[in-house]
Design a protein around this motif. Sequence first.
Motif, PDB file in Angstrom:
ATOM      1  N   SER A   1       7.707  -3.502   2.566  1.00 58.80           N
ATOM      2  CA  SER A   1       7.708  -5.062   2.965  1.00 58.80           C
ATOM      3  C   SER A   1       6.247  -5.269   3.606  1.00 58.80           C
ATOM      4  O   SER A   1       5.862  -6.368   3.112  1.00 58.80           O
ATOM      5  N   ARG A   2       5.669  -4.576   4.503  1.00 61.44           N
ATOM      6  CA  ARG A   2       4.375  -4.895   5.137  1.00 61.44           C
ATOM      7  C   ARG A   2       3.470  -4.593   3.571  1.00 61.44           C
ATOM      8  O   ARG A   2       2.268  -5.527   3.732  1.00 61.44           O
ATOM      9  N   ILE A   3       3.211  -3.711   2.855  1.00 60.99           N
ATOM     10  CA  ILE A   3       2.568  -3.731   1.895  1.00 60.99           C
ATOM     11  C   ILE A   3       2.461  -5.054   1.033  1.00 60.99           C
ATOM     12  O   ILE A   3       1.527  -5.475   0.565  1.00 60.99           O
ATOM     13  N   ALA A   4       3.930  -5.415   0.409  1.00 54.63           N
ATOM     14  CA  ALA A   4       3.937  -6.751  -0.353  1.00 54.63           C
ATOM     15  C   ALA A   4       3.565  -7.783   0.419  1.00 54.63           C
ATOM     16  O   ALA A   4       2.852  -8.963  -0.011  1.00 54.63           O
ATOM     17  N   GLU A   5       3.557  -7.947   1.941  1.00 59.12           N
ATOM     18  CA  GLU A   5       3.275  -9.351   2.513  1.00 59.12           C
ATOM     19  C   GLU A   5       1.702  -9.186   2.552  1.00 59.12           C
ATOM     20  O   GLU A   5       1.254 -10.199   2.368  1.00 59.12           O
ATOM     21  N   ARG A   6       0.852  -7.918   2.658  1.00 63.13           N
ATOM     22  CA  ARG A   6      -0.460  -8.011   2.788  1.00 63.13           C
ATOM     23  C   ARG A   6      -1.061  -8.141   1.496  1.00 63.13           C
ATOM     24  O   ARG A   6      -2.234  -8.886   1.393  1.00 63.13           O
ATOM     25  N   LEU A   7      -0.488  -7.637   0.417  1.00 62.46           N
ATOM     26  CA  LEU A   7      -1.041  -7.692  -0.848  1.00 62.46           C
ATOM     27  C   LEU A   7      -0.873  -9.271  -1.247  1.00 62.46           C
ATOM     28  O   LEU A   7      -1.674  -9.977  -1.774  1.00 62.46           O
TER      29      LEU A   7
ATOM     30  N   ALA B   1      -3.592 -14.769  -2.137  1.00 61.31           N
ATOM     31  CA  ALA B   1      -3.385 -16.091  -1.665  1.00 61.31           C
ATOM     32  C   ALA B   1      -4.827 -16.589  -1.116  1.00 61.31           C
ATOM     33  O   ALA B   1      -5.486 -17.527  -1.297  1.00 61.31           O
ATOM     34  N   ILE B   2      -5.316 -15.684  -0.090  1.00 64.92           N
ATOM     35  CA  ILE B   2      -6.749 -16.166   0.436  1.00 64.92           C
ATOM     36  C   ILE B   2      -7.673 -16.120  -0.406  1.00 64.92           C
ATOM     37  O   ILE B   2      -8.405 -16.704  -0.344  1.00 64.92           O
ATOM     38  N   ALA B   3      -7.619 -14.854  -1.363  1.00 62.37           N
ATOM     39  CA  ALA B   3      -8.789 -14.887  -2.223  1.00 62.37           C
ATOM     40  C   ALA B   3      -8.610 -16.229  -3.219  1.00 62.37           C
ATOM     41  O   ALA B   3      -9.736 -16.749  -3.724  1.00 62.37           O
ATOM     42  N   GLY B   4      -7.362 -16.436  -3.704  1.00 64.09           N
ATOM     43  CA  GLY B   4      -7.197 -17.831  -4.493  1.00 64.09           C
ATOM     44  C   GLY B   4      -7.984 -19.054  -3.562  1.00 64.09           C
ATOM     45  O   GLY B   4      -8.471 -19.938  -4.330  1.00 64.09           O
ATOM     46  N   GLY B   5      -7.494 -19.075  -2.526  1.00 64.57           N
ATOM     47  CA  GLY B   5      -8.001 -20.290  -1.468  1.00 64.57           C
ATOM     48  C   GLY B   5      -9.594 -20.137  -1.515  1.00 64.57           C
ATOM     49  O   GLY B   5     -10.217 -21.214  -1.535  1.00 64.57           O
ATOM     50  N   LEU B   6     -10.209 -18.891  -1.389  1.00 66.13           N
ATOM     51  CA  LEU B   6     -11.684 -18.951  -1.491  1.00 66.13           C
ATOM     52  C   LEU B   6     -12.185 -19.303  -2.654  1.00 66.13           C
ATOM     53  O   LEU B   6     -13.292 -20.032  -2.694  1.00 66.13           O
ATOM     54  N   VAL B   7     -11.359 -18.819  -3.636  1.00 67.51           N
ATOM     55  CA  VAL B   7     -12.163 -19.405  -5.162  1.00 67.51           C
ATOM     56  C   VAL B   7     -12.115 -20.925  -5.159  1.00 67.51           C
ATOM     57  O   VAL B   7     -12.781 -21.549  -5.651  1.00 67.51           O
TER      58      VAL B   7
ATOM     59  N   PHE C   1       1.669 -10.530  -9.213  1.00 62.99           N
ATOM     60  CA  PHE C   1       2.738 -11.203  -9.038  1.00 62.99           C
ATOM     61  C   PHE C   1       4.045 -10.266  -9.746  1.00 62.99           C
ATOM     62  O   PHE C   1       5.054 -10.097  -9.184  1.00 62.99           O
ATOM     63  N   VAL C   2       3.661  -9.185 -10.663  1.00 59.24           N
ATOM     64  CA  VAL C   2       4.555  -8.310 -11.274  1.00 59.24           C
ATOM     65  C   VAL C   2       5.126  -7.462  -9.906  1.00 59.24           C
ATOM     66  O   VAL C   2       6.087  -6.805  -9.789  1.00 59.24           O
TER      67      VAL C   2
ATOM     68  N   PHE D   1      -2.131 -17.090  -6.435  1.00 59.80           N
ATOM     69  CA  PHE D   1      -1.258 -17.864  -5.742  1.00 59.80           C
ATOM     70  C   PHE D   1       0.493 -17.374  -5.913  1.00 59.80           C
ATOM     71  O   PHE D   1       1.249 -17.543  -5.235  1.00 59.80           O
ATOM     72  N   LEU D   2       0.536 -16.972  -7.189  1.00 59.24           N
ATOM     73  CA  LEU D   2       1.859 -16.773  -7.766  1.00 59.24           C
ATOM     74  C   LEU D   2       2.439 -15.587  -6.948  1.00 59.24           C
ATOM     75  O   LEU D   2       3.783 -16.004  -6.616  1.00 59.24           O
ATOM     76  N   PRO D   3       1.912 -14.470  -6.515  1.00 57.59           N
ATOM     77  CA  PRO D   3       2.609 -13.534  -5.548  1.00 57.59           C
ATOM     78  C   PRO D   3       3.143 -14.103  -4.162  1.00 57.59           C
ATOM     79  O   PRO D   3       3.981 -13.836  -3.822  1.00 57.59           O
ATOM     80  N   TRP D   4       2.337 -14.888  -3.514  1.00 57.65           N
ATOM     81  CA  TRP D   4       2.705 -15.532  -2.344  1.00 57.65           C
ATOM     82  C   TRP D   4       4.004 -16.318  -2.481  1.00 57.65           C
ATOM     83  O   TRP D   4       5.040 -16.205  -1.782  1.00 57.65           O
ATOM     84  N   ALA D   5       3.974 -17.279  -3.721  1.00 55.78           N
ATOM     85  CA  ALA D   5       5.183 -18.168  -3.903  1.00 55.78           C
ATOM     86  C   ALA D   5       6.388 -17.118  -4.304  1.00 55.78           C
ATOM     87  O   ALA D   5       7.569 -17.574  -3.580  1.00 55.78           O
ATOM     88  N   GLN D   6       6.099 -16.059  -4.902  1.00 51.66           N
ATOM     89  CA  GLN D   6       7.391 -15.184  -5.425  1.00 51.66           C
ATOM     90  C   GLN D   6       8.041 -14.657  -3.812  1.00 51.66           C
ATOM     91  O   GLN D   6       8.977 -14.514  -3.720  1.00 51.66           O
ATOM     92  N   LEU D   7       7.264 -13.971  -3.196  1.00 51.05           N
ATOM     93  CA  LEU D   7       7.363 -13.311  -1.987  1.00 51.05           C
ATOM     94  C   LEU D   7       8.155 -14.546  -0.901  1.00 51.05           C
ATOM     95  O   LEU D   7       9.136 -14.023  -0.391  1.00 51.05           O
TER      96      LEU D   7
END
Length: 170
Positions: free
Chosen positions: A6-12, A17-23, A150-151, A68-74
């Motif tokens: 759970s912690r790994i998924a949250e951090r990933l 998402a932060i990288a996407g925001g910086l882009v 995302f996968v 952003f897709l992994p964050w939305a899925q989580l």
Amino acid sequence: MYAVLSRIAERLAAALAIAGGLVLLGIVVLTCISIAGRALVPFDLGIGPIRGIYDMTEIGMAAAIFAFLPWAQLRDAHAKVDLFQALMPGGMNRVLELIFNIAMFAIATVGTYRLYLGMQDKLSYGETTLIAQIPVWQGYAAALVGSVGFVLIAAFCILRSARRVVGLPG
């Protein structure tokens, strides 16, 4: 073990998402600089718009969206129709959530595989963008990072939903 995953998924998901925001912030800055340069063209200062800004924006937007897709899925933030959810018992809602997460995993896996094949195709042909001459495969590779995330997050969400179905905290 579940707490570690759970912690790994949250951090990933958060890191992507932060990288996407910086882009996205980078795209905004480049766009502002290009617009300012375009406005200064009449003054003949040797400053103009950024060549290939459209190409850079296109690649950056694709990479950001996939990030952003992994964050939305989580966070269960994907759009869904829940017209009858309030009428169903809690156990049925948990089973439906599990089915939804399995479907999202399948979609993410197929999408990632197709994105990888597209990247390989663009790499083998050496295709570049029209104006900036950026190799197109680089845009696919940038999007592939978020797609793989995302996968992985979708797989974790299946585990989380399965735990909820059997009554474990998730």
